[in-house]
Design a protein around this motif. Sequence first.
Motif: not given
Length: 160
Positions: A58-84
């Motif tokens: 198992a794994l866990q964590g956080e993602i932080l980004l420069s929200k004033d400079l970037l916008t997230v259009q999408d998140m993709q996780n097809g073929n991920s090593a993480i089963t669930f």
Amino acid sequence: MNIFFKITILGLMIFVYTQPSSLFAARIYAEGVNKVIKQGEEFKVDIFLDTEGLEINALQGEILLSKDLLTVQDMQNGNSAITFLIDTPSVLDLNNNGSTSFSGIIPGGYRNDKGYLFSLILKPKVDGKATLLLENIRVVENDENTSVENVKAKGYTITL
């Protein structure tokens, strides 16, 4: 104190401090094709896990980004090593707060030096130097103790 003793102590100190740190059992890192992005151009940053020989459950964590400079259009996780994926990275949270968490499990364990986890599709808002950080990352080993280990994390910096 004789010179031989001093040299021995110095040699031992150099040996200990130049060895790889055992504080981190694995590493997670971000990769992208380009480090310089044009205004309005979408780009993808992939997140990978190197288990460094461990078998991870198992794994866990956080993602932080420069929200004033970037916008997230999408998140993709097809073929991920993480089963669930239990806690999927939230595009809405990243765009509104500049942070989101993620967690997932891998029944039976996983061991690989470049295990794909997920991707973020990003788009610059304005010019600048943006960062994507991976923090508070932990993994659970697939062992009899279900040992929780800290993970070395390497983010990504983009010039917009």
